[in-house]
Design an enzyme around this catalytic site. Structure first.
Site: not given
Lengths: 175, 175
Positions: B57, B59, B87, B90
């Site tokens: 992801h 992040e 999410c 993260c």
């Protein structure tokens, strides 16, 4: 995939082997393996201090290796064995990679999110849920952590004593 | 660290630039930057499909780059700007790396854990809490996602139409 008690102990012993690798590096001893069709496709041990990277938990490393081995971000029909209850980051990664089931040793009362503080793995608001089983080889996994932190406290105490002795020596010389 | 509205818009624009890089790769357009002492030390965009790795992801990639830049797993005094609510994975990584503050665009009603489904960033049972602010350049961030998914649906519809036409052609030939 349903495992017998012996099979669960076998895979967790592999996760413990990983935890011991972390211990040898002076890292908190936590290990994990990802199992697919009865073979290990991902292994990992905690490397936070060595890597200077907050995301290098055992589970993350094992998941990433499994992704590479299957050439797929989906780890359906995979099971994860880990020597301590997963944290929020690792629980999130388990859900995102659609791992089928998670087996862990002791609970983590400070940060566990697979049943203790909350249960992210079985939260039906998220788009995947994993079967969760706590307590696999719990004592063996816990012993590793208890021994590690006892030795760490002892080392810190000895270092403090040495510092205090050096200071007293300096004071005596200065008198 | 307190940011003015203009400063927040500036850093989020940088995160949007990252999201556009994901879009060019056919990835869901989500981008993130980590800011330290008023400069960007980590950038990332969603790479799940390209990398075939569920943990990539925006992040996570930005955090890992920041870890390398500071040569430290601790990202104290760092702020994260991301184009969509983080999410669980993260959010967990943000807590673990001790990021100071998180600014995001729209809420993620399906998986957001920075205020929507839950708030892992301000959960005082965990060993770190981050300041959270929602709605920075919300419309711009949301537009990116809405356009991406609209085009994706259109492509799928066109592909289905082409398949249906081919099938009809085959049937006509076979008559």
């Amino acid at each position: 995939m349903h495992f017998t008690k012996t099979e669960k102990a076998y895979w967790m012993t592999e996760a413990i082997k990983e935890a011991r690798k972390a211990e040898l590096l002076g890292e908190v001893p936590i290990g994990a393996v990802v199992v697919h069709e009865n073979r290990i496709i991902g292994r990992g041990h905690n490397l936070r201090e060595t890597s200077k990277n907050a995301t290098t938990h055992a589970e993350m490393i094992a998941i990433q290796e499994a992704n590479r081995r299957l050439d797929n971000w989906r780890l359906e029909d995979c099971q994860l064995f880990v020597t301590l209850e997963p944290c929020a980051m690792c629980s999130g990664a388990i859900v995102l990679s659609r791992i089928d089931a998670v087996y862990y040793g002791p609970k983590d009362f400070k940060g566990g999110t697979a049943g203790t503080l909350m249960n992210l793995l079985e939260d039906d608001r998220l788009n995947h849920q994993a079967y969760v089983e706590q307590g696999v080889l719990e004592e063996e996994c816990k012993d590793l952590l208890v021994t590690f932190f006892r030795e760490l406290r002892l080392k810190k105490k000895q270092a403090k004593l040495q510092r205090d002795c050096s200071c007293q020596g300096t004071e005596t010389q200065a008198e």
